[in-house]
Every structure is written in structure tokens, then in C-alpha cells.
Design a protein around this motif. Structure first.
Motif, mmCIF file in Angstrom:
data_model
loop_
_atom_site.group_PDB
_atom_site.id
_atom_site.type_symbol
_atom_site.label_atom_id
_atom_site.label_comp_id
_atom_site.label_asym_id
_atom_site.label_seq_id
_atom_site.Cartn_x
_atom_site.Cartn_y
_atom_site.Cartn_z
ATOM 1 N N ASP A 73 38.678 45.321 52.048
ATOM 2 C CA ASP A 73 37.886 45.427 50.396
ATOM 3 C C ASP A 73 39.112 44.948 49.220
ATOM 4 O O ASP A 73 38.481 43.954 48.387
ATOM 5 C CB ASP A 73 38.134 47.109 49.976
ATOM 6 C CG ASP A 73 36.980 47.109 51.591
ATOM 7 O OD1 ASP A 73 36.295 46.371 51.933
ATOM 8 O OD2 ASP A 73 36.533 48.622 51.613
ATOM 9 N N TRP A 74 40.553 45.184 48.874
ATOM 10 C CA TRP A 74 41.111 44.573 47.932
ATOM 11 C C TRP A 74 40.787 43.130 47.669
ATOM 12 O O TRP A 74 40.826 42.814 46.737
ATOM 13 C CB TRP A 74 42.369 45.475 47.797
ATOM 14 C CG TRP A 74 43.253 44.890 46.820
ATOM 15 C CD1 TRP A 74 43.075 45.144 45.572
ATOM 16 C CD2 TRP A 74 43.817 44.231 47.092
ATOM 17 N NE1 TRP A 74 44.416 44.575 44.580
ATOM 18 C CE2 TRP A 74 44.844 43.705 45.487
ATOM 19 C CE3 TRP A 74 45.102 42.808 48.353
ATOM 20 C CZ2 TRP A 74 46.160 42.601 45.004
ATOM 21 C CZ3 TRP A 74 45.365 41.559 47.529
ATOM 22 C CH2 TRP A 74 46.116 42.124 46.370
ATOM 23 N N THR A 75 41.786 42.472 49.001
ATOM 24 C CA THR A 75 40.968 41.087 49.248
ATOM 25 C C THR A 75 40.277 40.965 47.953
ATOM 26 O O THR A 75 39.704 39.806 47.619
ATOM 27 C CB THR A 75 41.885 40.606 50.719
ATOM 28 O OG1 THR A 75 42.626 41.283 50.687
ATOM 29 C CG2 THR A 75 41.143 39.003 50.647
ATOM 30 N N VAL A 95 47.053 34.080 45.844
ATOM 31 C CA VAL A 95 48.375 35.564 45.077
ATOM 32 C C VAL A 95 48.184 36.080 46.296
ATOM 33 O O VAL A 95 49.149 37.018 46.429
ATOM 34 C CB VAL A 95 46.700 35.807 43.747
ATOM 35 C CG1 VAL A 95 47.854 37.897 44.038
ATOM 36 C CG2 VAL A 95 47.593 35.301 42.488
ATOM 37 N N ALA A 96 47.058 36.567 47.158
ATOM 38 C CA ALA A 96 46.929 37.992 48.487
ATOM 39 C C ALA A 96 47.788 36.806 49.146
ATOM 40 O O ALA A 96 48.261 37.689 49.861
ATOM 41 C CB ALA A 96 45.284 38.043 48.641
ATOM 42 N N ILE A 97 47.734 35.771 49.576
ATOM 43 C CA ILE A 97 48.605 35.020 50.548
ATOM 44 C C ILE A 97 50.256 35.023 50.193
ATOM 45 O O ILE A 97 50.732 35.198 50.919
ATOM 46 C CB ILE A 97 47.672 33.556 50.961
ATOM 47 C CG1 ILE A 97 48.659 33.669 52.367
ATOM 48 C CG2 ILE A 97 48.467 32.787 49.913
ATOM 49 C CD1 ILE A 97 47.783 34.211 53.392
ATOM 50 N N ALA A 98 50.832 34.798 49.031
ATOM 51 C CA ALA A 98 51.385 34.631 48.599
ATOM 52 C C ALA A 98 52.513 35.535 48.263
ATOM 53 O O ALA A 98 53.640 35.837 49.404
ATOM 54 C CB ALA A 98 51.577 34.015 47.436
ATOM 55 N N GLU A 133 36.788 37.921 44.753
ATOM 56 C CA GLU A 133 35.162 37.540 43.244
ATOM 57 C C GLU A 133 35.906 37.896 42.060
ATOM 58 O O GLU A 133 34.888 38.016 41.487
ATOM 59 C CB GLU A 133 34.748 39.141 44.277
ATOM 60 C CG GLU A 133 33.803 38.365 45.371
ATOM 61 C CD GLU A 133 32.680 39.718 46.296
ATOM 62 O OE1 GLU A 133 32.976 41.061 45.475
ATOM 63 O OE2 GLU A 133 32.090 39.415 46.593
ATOM 64 N N ILE A 134 36.900 38.610 41.846
ATOM 65 C CA ILE A 134 37.329 38.875 40.736
ATOM 66 C C ILE A 134 38.014 37.660 39.653
ATOM 67 O O ILE A 134 37.602 36.907 38.681
ATOM 68 C CB ILE A 134 38.112 40.406 39.981
ATOM 69 C CG1 ILE A 134 36.868 41.405 40.233
ATOM 70 C CG2 ILE A 134 39.004 40.065 38.554
ATOM 71 C CD1 ILE A 134 37.934 42.657 40.263
#
Length: 241
Positions: free
Chosen positions: A29-31, A45-48, A36-37
Motif C-alpha cells: 500500500d505504501w509503495t 525511491v522505493a527500490i533504492a 501515485e503521489i
């Protein structure tokens, strides 16, 4: 922009129950919310962050990038581009940690540990200098190792251009598999995570067996040296290399 609250409902409904699954659902959900934002940059950013903190599973983060792309928030190409950029950026951060540690610091650390020898560091660096290219490339496609492999690359001072090229190539293959899975499976993204977990468990089991064998061999060697020293009436023999 698609309403985030509405778009996240299917994730909760398909993830099942249980403490572990709830944690994965929250991460998913956070990802998706991040992507989407701020768009495809959020995927990077998430994968880093996943590279810097190996317990964060790329098997969840990457399909989320594909799922968000399938909803039209950004294109599939952007998802692949930014997840690969994020992988390389995160890997270079860990590479920098390895360069900062260096072989000298690791040797000093090993000399103070009961079951480690400074020579262990030398052997590891020598092995990496011979096989580091294959280790970095294929290591990017193995859970847990895909992050940690950057540290010995830094310790052995692999050229930056070579490290970046191999990391980018290996990451692109791994990322493409999981991003495409999320893109094609849509709300059934969790299917790929279930199968990917099997690979992760296998890797963890192999690592655990390897560590157990190393500890057993090293303790047996130390005990044999002590017994030999007692028989000779002298100090124990030098530690094995």
C-alpha cells in the motif's frame, strides 16, 4: 490522478490475513501510494530503499511498480527505467560503504573475532578480484545477495564504471521480470511474490548451512590445535589460514 484510497482496496482484499501478510500488504500500500503521489520517481525511491535495507522484499516493491503502471499512473518504460536507476543508486551507496570499510579495517575486525582470521578477508578479496564481475551481475538476481554483493565490490575497489555497468545490467533483468509480472497480473500481483518467496527461503537455507559448516570447521580446527598443543606441552599451534 487516481484516488489512492480506492486504488488500494484490491490489494487488501487479495493479500489474505496473518501478521506476515499484513506487513507485506502495508508495504504494498505504501509503495503504490508513493508511486501515485510522485510518479515513477517513487518506484526508484522505493527500490533504492530496498537495496539499502535487504529485509524489504523487491519481490513486492517491483510488482507494485508494474501494477501502478498498468493503472496508467505512468508508463511501463518509466517503471523499468526508474526502478533500474533506483537499484543502481542504492547499490552505489553500499559500494561506498565497502570502499570506506576497506580490507585493512576488515582485517583488524577479523583479528579481534574468536572464529575469524585476517586471512579470511584476504581470501575473500582475492576471490572477488577473480570472479567479481560474475558475482555482481548474477548476484543482482539473487535475493539478499542482490544488495550485499555491493559491499565486497567496494572493498575490492572494483572500477566504478564496471560496477555500475554490471549492476545496471543485472538489475534490469531482475526488475523487468517482476515489473512485467505486476503489469500483466494486475491485482493478482501477490501470486509472483508467493513463488519468489520460495527462492528466498532456498537462499536463506543455503546461507544458514554454509555458516553452520564454517563454524563447525573452524571450531574443530581450534580444538584440534589445542589438543596438539597440550600433547606437545607447548602453546597451541598457529591458527589455520
Amino acid at each position: 490522478m487516481t484516488d489512492t484510497t480506492v486504488s488500494l482496496v484490491p490489494l487488501r482484499s487479495t493479500s489474505g490475513s496473518g501478521e506476515g501478510q499484513s506487513w507485506l500488504t502495508s508495504l504494498a500500500d505504501w509503495t503504490v501510494s508513493l508511486m501515485e503521489i510522485i510518479g515513477p520517481v517513487g518506484a526508484g525511491v522505493a527500490i533504492a530503499l530496498e537495496n539499502l535495507f535487504p529485509p524489504l522484499p523487491s519481490e513486492v516493491v517491483l510488482p507494485m511498480a508494474g501494477l501502478t503502471a498498468s493503472r496508467g499512473s505512468f508508463t511501463l518504460f518509466e517503471a523499468l527505467l526508474w526502478t533500474t536507476i533506483g537499484s543502481v543508486v542504492g547499490a552505489f551507496m553500499l559500494y561506498g560503504l565497502g570502499r570506506w570499510l576497506g580490507a585493512a579495517r576488515l582485517r583488524a575486525f577479523a583479528s579481534k573475532m574468536p572464529l575469524l582470521h585476517p586471512e579470511d578477508v584476504d581470501r575473500t578479496v582475492a576471490w572477488f578480484e577473480r570472479h567479481g564481475g560474475k558475482a555482481v551481475f548474477f548476484g543482482r538476481m539473487i535475493p539478499i545477495f542482490r544488495s550485499l554483493i555491493s559491499i565486497p565490490a567496494g572493498v575490492s575497489k572494483m572500477p566504478l564504471w564496471r560496477f555500475g555497468l554490471l549492476t545496471g545490467a543485472g538489475s534490469l533483468i531482475w526488475n523487468t521480470i517482476f515489473v512485467l509480472s505486476g503489469f500483466l497480473l494486475g491485482e493478482n500481483w501477490h501470486i509472483v511474490e508467493e513463488y519468489a518467496s520460495i527462492l528466498q527461503y532456498v537462499v536463506i537455507a543455503v546461507v544458514a548451512i554454509g555458516v553452520a559448516w564454517f563454524l563447525y570447521s573452524r571450531v574443530r580446527s581450534l580444538l584440534a590445535s589445542k589438543r596438539e598443543g597440550d600433547r606437545d606441552g607447548s602453546a597451541p599451534a598457529p591458527r589455520d589460514a
